[in-house]
Design an enzyme around this catalytic site. Structure first.
Site, PDB file in Angstrom:
ATOM      1  N   CYS A 192      50.068  42.980  33.310  1.00 60.90           N
ATOM      2  CA  CYS A 192      49.926  43.102  34.759  1.00 60.90           C
ATOM      3  C   CYS A 192      50.992  42.259  35.439  1.00 60.90           C
ATOM      4  CB  CYS A 192      48.520  42.765  35.222  1.00 60.90           C
ATOM      5  SG  CYS A 192      48.193  41.035  35.422  1.00 60.90           S
ATOM      6  N   ARG A 220      41.132  43.027  46.905  1.00 61.12           N
ATOM      7  CA  ARG A 220      40.470  42.903  45.598  1.00 61.12           C
ATOM      8  C   ARG A 220      39.721  41.587  45.482  1.00 61.12           C
ATOM      9  NH1 ARG A 220      44.112  43.586  40.597  1.00 61.12           N
ATOM     10  NH2 ARG A 220      42.102  42.971  39.758  1.00 61.12           N
ATOM     11  N   LYS A 249      34.111  35.745  43.041  1.00 62.51           N
ATOM     12  CA  LYS A 249      34.511  36.988  42.347  1.00 62.51           C
ATOM     13  C   LYS A 249      34.528  36.804  40.830  1.00 62.51           C
ATOM     14  CE  LYS A 249      39.088  37.939  41.995  1.00 62.51           C
ATOM     15  NZ  LYS A 249      39.529  38.153  40.614  1.00 62.51           N
ATOM     16  N   ASN A 250      35.139  35.694  40.386  1.00 59.09           N
ATOM     17  CA  ASN A 250      35.345  35.542  38.940  1.00 59.09           C
ATOM     18  C   ASN A 250      34.093  35.083  38.193  1.00 59.09           C
ATOM     19  OD1 ASN A 250      37.874  36.503  39.248  1.00 59.09           O
ATOM     20  ND2 ASN A 250      38.922  34.521  39.057  1.00 59.09           N
ATOM     21  N   ARG A 289      48.989  39.160  29.311  1.00 57.86           N
ATOM     22  CA  ARG A 289      47.533  39.071  29.259  1.00 57.86           C
ATOM     23  C   ARG A 289      46.886  39.870  28.125  1.00 57.86           C
ATOM     24  NH1 ARG A 289      45.315  39.216  35.313  1.00 57.86           N
ATOM     25  NH2 ARG A 289      43.636  38.035  34.365  1.00 57.86           N
ATOM     26  N   ASP A 342      45.095  29.947  39.993  1.00 59.60           N
ATOM     27  CA  ASP A 342      44.751  30.844  41.109  1.00 59.60           C
ATOM     28  C   ASP A 342      45.001  30.210  42.481  1.00 59.60           C
ATOM     29  OD1 ASP A 342      44.085  32.855  39.383  1.00 59.60           O
ATOM     30  OD2 ASP A 342      41.930  32.478  39.441  1.00 59.60           O
TER      31      ASP A 342
END
Ligand code: EPU
Length: 420
Positions: A119, A399, A22-23, A124, A307
């Protein structure tokens, strides 16, 4: 609203296949704005964040559609772009939307992107992204909640980042590839996703050297062409499933991944007493009865990834002893702690540090997900806990994890979606 019901305490074994990262896919999809004509991306993960990034491109007028018959491939045609604005309604759903800023500014000389707010895991800010653009000659203004950036043509500059920000490094690379002259980024983030973005851009004609190290040099070129590119495997998804093996194995084989991207995690799993082995593209993990407590502190790559911190904590909740988990990247990334406590975990938090005293059993409970990785942590805890765990707000999980129930059911997990 959709919830997940997990019946825990099953021994899980078998193989699970890693999806695309994803990233890496998010900034690469944004970076297609820098190219001309058609680009096709393969090994794109089927996660909601990718749909959001496609919507951002479509909102700019860009064609971004699935390649026929390939649900992991996206075809983008940039030539139909008509707008240079990323609106609040899309940016508020996903902060990575800000990665269209550098590409639009570099190629079209201006961009208007809604300023992302804070968030669940931290404030951030994007100050380092904006400082780099300014250094390259861009005029930056804040207007009605939007960042408005403009520059006739960006010029190469020496950019020294105050912190190795992942998104800031990616945005600066994208801004620099079409700039006039050479840009040097010092203290750059070294995450493998940065090297993947650079490999994509170099294939399209960019001149980037040193991506994956803390000093990156970019020589601006006149244009980039459309290409076919395959996204790297998702190291965080692979790491999450390796921790599943440690918690619930049996023997879990994580396939199609790059173990070299997970060196610290694999060392820590072995330290905890698990059997760990790796080939070029797979990891095998066998759990032990009670893992040993192992301390971690999160750091930028190649340190222990933030993560995977929440998932690691789920494993440490079962040890014989106390371990220390320090979160040094984000300031609020312990949102899973009160939920794990509801399942019987013994965790004390003091500032950026959590002391986790393992217990023999967690007991399933209704819990609430707050972000992508916190959801994964609760999922893992639920798999190992006694009785039933119901996780709400699982849109966070959607997500970032492709077909997670299906993948875990393949290992023998008892998990189903239920509605309110
Ligand atoms: N920061 C600033 N100013 C900036 C940029 C960052 O102060 O201009 C701070 C942040 O507030 C944070 C730290 O620097 O405290 C690190 O942020 P970074 O910019 O490195 O993170 P990011 O680019 O916003 C990406 C991933 C995150 C991952 C982090 C760290 C994507 C789309 N997101 O975020 O992934 O946690 O790097 O590795 O690549 C996730 O996948 O669940 C996720 C949150």
């Amino acid at each position: 609203m959709e919830k997940l019901k997990i019946t825990g305490s099953r021994v899980l074994s078998g193989s699970v296949i890693t999806s695309g990262a994803k990233n890496a896919a998010l900034p690469i999809l944004a970076a297609t704005i820098l190219t001309e004509g058609r680009t096709r991306l393969f090994n794109v993960p089927g996660v909601v964040d990718m749909i959001t990034m496609r919507k951002i491109l479509q909102n700019l007028g860009v064609e971004a559609k699935e390649v026929e018959g390939r649900r992991d491939a996206v075809e983008i045609n940039i030539d139909s772009l008509t707008s240079l604005e990323a609106p609040y309604d899309l940016v508020r759903k996903m902060r990575a939307s800000v990665s269209v800023l550098g590409p639009m500014l570099a190629k079209y000389g201006r961009a208007r992107v809604s300023m992302p707010g804070g968030c669940a895991i931290g404030e951030r800010p994007i100050d380092m992204h904006l400082a780099a653009f300014s250094k390259m000659g861009a005029k930056i203004e804040m207007n009605h909640g939007y960042v408005e950036a403009s520059a006739k043509r960006l010029r190469g500059a020496e950019v020294c980042l105050d912190y190795p920000t992942v998104g800031g490094t990616e945005n600066t690379i994208c801004a620099a590839v079409l700039a006039d002259g050479v840009t040097v980024i010092d203290n750059a983030a070294r995450e493998p996703e940065i090297a993947d973005l650079a490999a994509f851009l170099n294939k399209a004609g960019a001149k980037i050297e040193g991506a994956g190290t803390s000093r990156i040099e970019i020589e601006g070129v006149a244009s980039l062409s459309g290409v076919d590119y395959t996204i790297m495997p998702d190291r965080i998804e692979a790491g999450t499933y390796a921790i599943v093996g440690a918690l619930c194995g049996g023997e879990v084989v994580v396939q199609n991944c790059n173990p070299g991207h997970l060196t610290v995690l694999l060392e820590k799993l072995a330290e905890a007493g698990c059997y760990v082995s790796a080939t070029d593209n797979s990891i095998t993990v066998r759990g032990c009865k009670r893992p040993r407590p192992v301390n971690i502190a999160t750091h930028p790559y190649p340190g222990f990834p933030t993560d995977l911190q929440a998932q690691w904590m789920a494993l440490m909740a079962f040890t014989e002893g106390t371990s220390i988990v320090r979160e040094a990247v984000f300031e609020r990334r312990f949102m899973h702690v009160p939920e794990l406590r509801r399942m019987g975990a013994e965790i004390r938090v003091d500032g950026d540090t959590a002391a986790v005293t393992g217990v023999e059993r967690l007991v399933g409970a209704p819990v609430m997900a707050t972000d992508i990785r916190a959801s994964a942590s609760l999922f893992l805890a639920g798999l190992a806990a006694k009785n039933t765990t119901i996780i709400s707000r699982i849109y966070h999980l959607r997500r970032g994890y492709e077909r997670i129930e299906e993948k875990l059911k393949g290992l023998g997990a008892a998990v189903e979606t239920v509605d309110d």
